[in-house]
Design a protein around this motif. Structure first.
Motif, PDB file in Angstrom:
ATOM      1  N   TRP A 161       0.573  -0.981   0.150  1.00 49.50           N
ATOM      2  CA  TRP A 161      -0.014   0.049  -0.695  1.00 49.50           C
ATOM      3  C   TRP A 161       0.953   1.281  -0.073  1.00 49.50           C
ATOM      4  O   TRP A 161       0.377   2.366  -1.348  1.00 49.50           O
ATOM      5  N   ASP A 162       1.940   1.454   0.399  1.00 43.01           N
ATOM      6  CA  ASP A 162       2.616   2.270   0.367  1.00 43.01           C
ATOM      7  C   ASP A 162       3.595   2.645  -0.033  1.00 43.01           C
ATOM      8  O   ASP A 162       3.576   4.099  -0.959  1.00 43.01           O
ATOM      9  N   ARG A 163       4.012   1.726  -1.591  1.00 39.64           N
ATOM     10  CA  ARG A 163       4.405   1.777  -2.323  1.00 39.64           C
ATOM     11  C   ARG A 163       3.654   2.406  -3.725  1.00 39.64           C
ATOM     12  O   ARG A 163       3.966   3.239  -4.559  1.00 39.64           O
ATOM     13  N   PHE A 164       2.169   1.750  -3.545  1.00 42.41           N
ATOM     14  CA  PHE A 164       1.740   2.222  -4.706  1.00 42.41           C
ATOM     15  C   PHE A 164       1.054   3.647  -3.567  1.00 42.41           C
ATOM     16  O   PHE A 164       1.197   4.352  -4.762  1.00 42.41           O
ATOM     17  N   LEU A 165       1.259   4.133  -2.831  1.00 44.17           N
ATOM     18  CA  LEU A 165       0.359   5.070  -2.557  1.00 44.17           C
ATOM     19  C   LEU A 165       1.971   6.478  -3.037  1.00 44.17           C
ATOM     20  O   LEU A 165       1.504   7.704  -3.635  1.00 44.17           O
ATOM     21  N   ALA A 166       3.175   6.065  -2.662  1.00 45.99           N
ATOM     22  CA  ALA A 166       4.279   6.768  -3.407  1.00 45.99           C
ATOM     23  C   ALA A 166       4.040   6.734  -4.580  1.00 45.99           C
ATOM     24  O   ALA A 166       4.669   7.653  -5.044  1.00 45.99           O
ATOM     25  N   PHE A 167       3.923   5.631  -5.382  1.00 48.66           N
ATOM     26  CA  PHE A 167       3.977   5.300  -6.840  1.00 48.66           C
ATOM     27  C   PHE A 167       3.361   7.205  -7.774  1.00 48.66           C
ATOM     28  O   PHE A 167       3.619   7.388  -8.982  1.00 48.66           O
ATOM     29  N   ASN A 168       1.691   6.870  -7.038  1.00 53.24           N
ATOM     30  CA  ASN A 168       0.689   7.780  -7.346  1.00 53.24           C
ATOM     31  C   ASN A 168       1.137   9.181  -6.589  1.00 53.24           C
ATOM     32  O   ASN A 168       0.824   9.674  -7.696  1.00 53.24           O
ATOM     33  N   LYS A 169       1.060   9.587  -5.735  1.00 50.71           N
ATOM     34  CA  LYS A 169       1.833  10.624  -5.086  1.00 50.71           C
ATOM     35  C   LYS A 169       2.925  11.443  -6.509  1.00 50.71           C
ATOM     36  O   LYS A 169       2.741  12.743  -7.029  1.00 50.71           O
ATOM     37  N   ALA A 170       3.924  10.228  -6.669  1.00 50.79           N
ATOM     38  CA  ALA A 170       5.111  10.844  -8.059  1.00 50.79           C
ATOM     39  C   ALA A 170       4.638  11.142  -8.871  1.00 50.79           C
ATOM     40  O   ALA A 170       5.776  11.625  -9.889  1.00 50.79           O
ATOM     41  N   ARG A 171       3.216  10.550  -9.189  1.00 49.01           N
ATOM     42  CA  ARG A 171       2.685  11.372 -10.664  1.00 49.01           C
ATOM     43  C   ARG A 171       1.676  12.162 -10.695  1.00 49.01           C
ATOM     44  O   ARG A 171       0.683  12.349 -11.527  1.00 49.01           O
ATOM     45  N   GLY A 172       1.397  12.726  -8.950  1.00 49.79           N
ATOM     46  CA  GLY A 172       0.271  14.076  -9.148  1.00 49.79           C
ATOM     47  C   GLY A 172      -0.597  12.795  -9.434  1.00 49.79           C
ATOM     48  O   GLY A 172      -1.773  13.669  -9.659  1.00 49.79           O
ATOM     49  N   ASN A 173      -1.328  11.975  -9.370  1.00 51.49           N
ATOM     50  CA  ASN A 173      -2.254  11.131  -9.063  1.00 51.49           C
ATOM     51  C   ASN A 173      -3.583  11.492  -7.913  1.00 51.49           C
ATOM     52  O   ASN A 173      -3.010  10.811  -6.901  1.00 51.49           O
ATOM     53  N   ALA A 174      -4.448  12.112  -7.464  1.00 48.27           N
ATOM     54  CA  ALA A 174      -5.608  12.601  -6.755  1.00 48.27           C
ATOM     55  C   ALA A 174      -6.107  11.090  -6.281  1.00 48.27           C
ATOM     56  O   ALA A 174      -6.337  11.049  -5.423  1.00 48.27           O
ATOM     57  N   ALA A 175      -6.774  10.286  -6.813  1.00 48.39           N
ATOM     58  CA  ALA A 175      -7.505   8.906  -7.015  1.00 48.39           C
ATOM     59  C   ALA A 175      -7.638   8.283  -8.309  1.00 48.39           C
ATOM     60  O   ALA A 175      -7.247   9.517  -9.500  1.00 48.39           O
ATOM     61  N   VAL A 176      -7.458   7.384  -7.941  1.00 48.22           N
ATOM     62  CA  VAL A 176      -6.520   6.821  -9.102  1.00 48.22           C
ATOM     63  C   VAL A 176      -8.437   5.446  -9.428  1.00 48.22           C
ATOM     64  O   VAL A 176      -8.817   5.293  -8.415  1.00 48.22           O
ATOM     65  N   PRO A 177      -8.427   4.127 -10.539  1.00 52.24           N
ATOM     66  CA  PRO A 177      -9.390   3.402 -10.378  1.00 52.24           C
ATOM     67  C   PRO A 177      -8.683   2.321 -10.040  1.00 52.24           C
ATOM     68  O   PRO A 177      -7.684   2.157  -9.459  1.00 52.24           O
ATOM     69  N   ALA A 178      -9.359   1.386  -8.565  1.00 53.00           N
ATOM     70  CA  ALA A 178      -8.934   0.331  -7.655  1.00 53.00           C
ATOM     71  C   ALA A 178      -8.288  -0.872  -8.860  1.00 53.00           C
ATOM     72  O   ALA A 178      -6.943  -1.337  -8.306  1.00 53.00           O
ATOM     73  N   GLY A 179      -8.901  -0.462 -10.364  1.00 52.59           N
ATOM     74  CA  GLY A 179      -8.091  -1.520 -10.927  1.00 52.59           C
ATOM     75  C   GLY A 179      -6.128  -1.042 -11.006  1.00 52.59           C
ATOM     76  O   GLY A 179      -5.765  -2.069 -11.214  1.00 52.59           O
ATOM     77  N   PHE A 180      -5.517   0.397 -10.782  1.00 52.34           N
ATOM     78  CA  PHE A 180      -4.900   0.287 -11.097  1.00 52.34           C
ATOM     79  C   PHE A 180      -4.066  -0.555  -9.809  1.00 52.34           C
ATOM     80  O   PHE A 180      -2.439  -0.886 -10.157  1.00 52.34           O
TER      81      PHE A 180
END
Length: 280
Positions: A164-183
């Motif tokens: 979970w931590d790495r998934f959040l870090a991955f998206n924060k680094a790309r500026g994603n505020a919300a993503v589909p759960a399938g991601f």
């Protein structure tokens, strides 16, 4: 054969196998997913590590491998493959189950379609994930889904919170505020590549400290030592200076650098190379 527990169990009992092979086949049967997409597995497929199977069977890995070979050659036609990296679980399937069976692929599409729409008892990643909502995965609905889906993926032995931590870090680094759960499922599916290539997983930069001069001198001597044929060079040096003198050099080197005997021996050899007593 028809893909049911009873059909496979009948095939197991009818097969000409040892008692241990029958037990192993039954354990694998017990782990088969009967709903397509459940725990990230295709219908008719089970996921185990060899260590887990060996533990359940109470035998060595070597003996287990022999039993798996017996099952593969028997009428059960057991097949196994490992699509998710060296350290991921093996996937198992009894042969003749379904001719049109394909290797499992549990990556959700970007449109966030679930793995199956027909049964609720499956690992389904639906909805959207708010990246900044919470850092504790166990306060979200995703913890149990991650735990269930990772059983057949390369991240099978990674802590749920770490994923979970790495998934959040991955998206924060790309500026994603919300993503589909399938991601999230796709992220887990590509775990091996991400953990080795994506630098954003480093929580903080690696800091190096200068090596103390004493350790640096020891390292220089070790680098000068001929490590490939260490025992040969030890015998060569002992024959030139004698066993007592060799052992005394090693003791002095251990005291000088406060190191283990192995490092002291290499340092002695490196010093001997510099003094042209032995060749590198």
């Amino acid at each position: 054969m028809t893909l049911t527990t009873g059909a496979i169990l009948r095939r197991i009992t009818e097969a000409d196998l040892s008692a241990a092979s029958h037990k192993l086949a039954t354990i694998i049967l017990d782990g088969i997913a009967w709903k397509n997409g459940y725990n990230g597995l295709e219908r008719g497929t089970a996921a185990f590590t060899l260590a887990h199977l060996a533990d359940k069977m109470g035998m060595s890995r070597q003996h287990l491998t022999e039993l798996l070979a017996q099952l593969a050659k028997s009428t059960l036609e057991l097949v196994r493959w490992k699509p998710n990296g060296k350290f991921a679980p093996w996937l198992f399937r009894f042969g003749g189950a379904e001719d049109d069976a394909v290797l499992p692929d549990v990556v959700s599409a970007t449109g966030d379609t679930s793995l199956s729409r027909d049964c609720k008892n499956k690992t389904i990643f639906s909805g959207r994930i708010e990246i900044d909502a919470t850092t504790n995965v166990y306060r979200t609905p995703w913890a149990e889904l991650i735990r269930a889906a990772k059983s057949s993926l390369a991240c099978w032995n990674v802590d749920t919170q770490a994923i979970w931590d790495r998934f959040l870090a991955f998206n924060k680094a790309r500026g994603n505020a919300a993503v589909p759960a399938g991601f999230l499922l796709g992220f887990m599916r590509k775990w091996r590549a991400r953990t080795t290539s994506d630098h954003i997983f480093q929580s903080e930069p690696i800091r190096t400290t200068p090596m103390p001069k004493q350790n640096s001198d020891l390292a220089e001597l070790i680098r000068a030592a001929p490590t490939a044929n260490r025992h040969f060079h030890e015998l060569d040096l002992r024959s030139k200076i004698g066993n007592p003198a060799y052992d005394l050099r090693v003791q002095h080197m251990k005291a000088r650098f406060a190191c283990l005997r192995f490092s002291a021996v290499l340092a002695v050899h490196g010093e001997a190379v510099r003094a042209f007593e032995i060749a590198k």
